[in-house]
Enzyme design. Structure first.
Site, PDB file in Angstrom:
ATOM      1  N   ARG A  50       0.979  -1.381  -0.048  1.00 42.81           N
ATOM      2  CA  ARG A  50       0.040   0.039  -0.012  1.00 42.81           C
ATOM      3  C   ARG A  50       1.035   1.353   0.070  1.00 42.81           C
ATOM      4  O   ARG A  50       0.648   2.157  -0.700  1.00 42.81           O
ATOM      5  CB  ARG A  50      -1.059  -0.314   1.083  1.00 42.81           C
ATOM      6  CG  ARG A  50      -2.036   1.075   1.177  1.00 42.81           C
ATOM      7  CD  ARG A  50      -2.923   0.963   2.177  1.00 42.81           C
ATOM      8  NE  ARG A  50      -2.586   1.165   3.494  1.00 42.81           N
ATOM      9  CZ  ARG A  50      -3.273   1.034   4.591  1.00 42.81           C
ATOM     10  NH1 ARG A  50      -4.483   0.836   4.358  1.00 42.81           N
ATOM     11  NH2 ARG A  50      -2.728   1.058   5.729  1.00 42.81           N
ATOM     12  N   LYS A 149      -2.399   7.316   0.978  1.00 46.80           N
ATOM     13  CA  LYS A 149      -2.169   7.484   2.265  1.00 46.80           C
ATOM     14  C   LYS A 149      -1.100   8.434   2.549  1.00 46.80           C
ATOM     15  O   LYS A 149      -0.073   8.373   2.506  1.00 46.80           O
ATOM     16  CB  LYS A 149      -2.061   6.400   3.106  1.00 46.80           C
ATOM     17  CG  LYS A 149      -2.133   6.353   4.481  1.00 46.80           C
ATOM     18  CD  LYS A 149      -2.223   4.913   5.202  1.00 46.80           C
ATOM     19  CE  LYS A 149      -1.872   5.032   6.745  1.00 46.80           C
ATOM     20  NZ  LYS A 149      -2.999   5.725   7.291  1.00 46.80           N
ATOM     21  N   GLU A 182     -15.983   6.656   6.198  1.00 46.47           N
ATOM     22  CA  GLU A 182     -14.836   6.179   7.185  1.00 46.47           C
ATOM     23  C   GLU A 182     -14.881   7.017   8.276  1.00 46.47           C
ATOM     24  O   GLU A 182     -15.662   8.248   8.291  1.00 46.47           O
ATOM     25  CB  GLU A 182     -13.614   5.858   6.448  1.00 46.47           C
ATOM     26  CG  GLU A 182     -12.981   6.933   6.008  1.00 46.47           C
ATOM     27  CD  GLU A 182     -11.578   6.812   5.396  1.00 46.47           C
ATOM     28  OE1 GLU A 182     -11.189   5.479   5.583  1.00 46.47           O
ATOM     29  OE2 GLU A 182     -11.234   7.640   4.408  1.00 46.47           O
TER      30      GLU A 182
END
Ligand code: PLP
Length: 286
Positions: A50, A149, A182
């Protein structure tokens, strides 16, 4: 604490970056948050993958390979003799002159730090969190794709500030169309009539703990569906919970003043917690 910075481990007081690092100047960089349990790094390669996907998405070529990054992460744990820890690798665009252009930066900066870590929410794992849906929206036309991210977490922080002011432990974000997205650092789920529901990862981060949770649902035979959800679904759910590397798995028992279910962490949550603890405490790379 020893910190990895550009090829070596140094005491944290010496682990400094230039103020001309574009990570500092512009938030131009990506990061991961990883847990180690009992000296083993949990889902290491999923996090490294990721991290590299986040880097790819911002057109940043890491100066280390995935295998090297994985080794740096494990070595950070070893160097500090940590068993239960939170590990933070990050890659920034690197040092360059002022100005946004990434070409001003010669080489990306690679850092990895870790610290001792226990249960983030203390006794709230038993009581459940109080959450607030916040004004800041996820996945708006001008926002970063939620699956990067990146070192720009200000929207998440603004949400957390708003939740804190309104007496909440956690913020819940909707997307631009009002669909459930979220939490500030975690994915969200609700349970209705024994079935678990969670939004697709178009408007939220593809959580690695979410992946673990879905595996556990399969293993435990708990039915689930990935679908778009709204505020009504949230308020009328029997249970709501969040998952994240830092938060692990935690129930939410109050949202915007509405008591969720009977106001206590529910049956599905109670089934998932021991299963989650077992997998996190038995798997991992040393
Ligand atoms: N959503 C956001 C915005 C996050 O920052 C995080 C934490 O990394 C998560 C969800 C949960 O992802 P993970 O389970 O991989 O930690």
């Amino acid at each position: 604490m020893l910190v990895y910075i550009n090829g070596k481990f140094v005491p944290e007081e010496q682990a400094t970056v230039s103020i001309f690092d574009h990570g500092f100047l512009y938030g131009d960089g990506v990061f991961e948050g990883i847990r180690a349990y009992n000296g083993r790094v949990f889902r290491l390669m999923e996090h490294v993958d990721r991290l590299f996907d986040s880097a790819k998405a911002i057109d940043l070529v890491p100066p280390v390979t995935k295998e090297e990054m994985a080794e740096i992460i494990k070595e950070t744990l070893r160097q500090n003799n940590l068993k239960n820890a939170y590990i933070r690798p990050l890659i920034t665009r690197g040092v360059g002159s002022m100005g946004l252009d990434p070409h001003r930066c010669e080489k990306p900066t690679v850092i990895c730090a870790a610290s001792e870590w226990g249960a983030m929410y203390g006794d709230l794992y038993e009581k459940g969190l109080t959450a607030v849906t916040v004004c800041v929206r996820r996945n708006t036309p001008d926002s970063l794709p939620p699956n990067i991210k990146s070192m720009n977490y200000l929207n998440n922080i603004l949400g957390k500030i708003e939740a804190n002011y309104k007496g909440g432990d956690e913020a819940i974000f909707l997307d631009r169309t009002g669909k459930l997205a979220e939490g500030s650092g975690d994915n969200i789920y609700l349970v209705k009539n024994g079935k678990l529901y969670t939004p697709p990862t178009i408007n939220n981060l593809k959580g690695i703990t979410r992946h673990v949770l879905l595996e556990l649902l399969d293993k435990l035979g708990i039915p689930y569906e990935i679908c778009e959800l709204g505020l009504f679904d949230l308020y009328t759910a029997d249970e709501v919970m969040v998952t994240g590397t830092a938060a692990e798995i935690c129930a939410i028992t109050k949202i915007d003043g509405r008591i969720i279910g009977d106001g206590k962490p529910g049956a599905v949550y109670r089934k998932l917690v021991p299963a989650f603890q077992e997998v996190t405490r038995t798997e991992g790379d040393a």
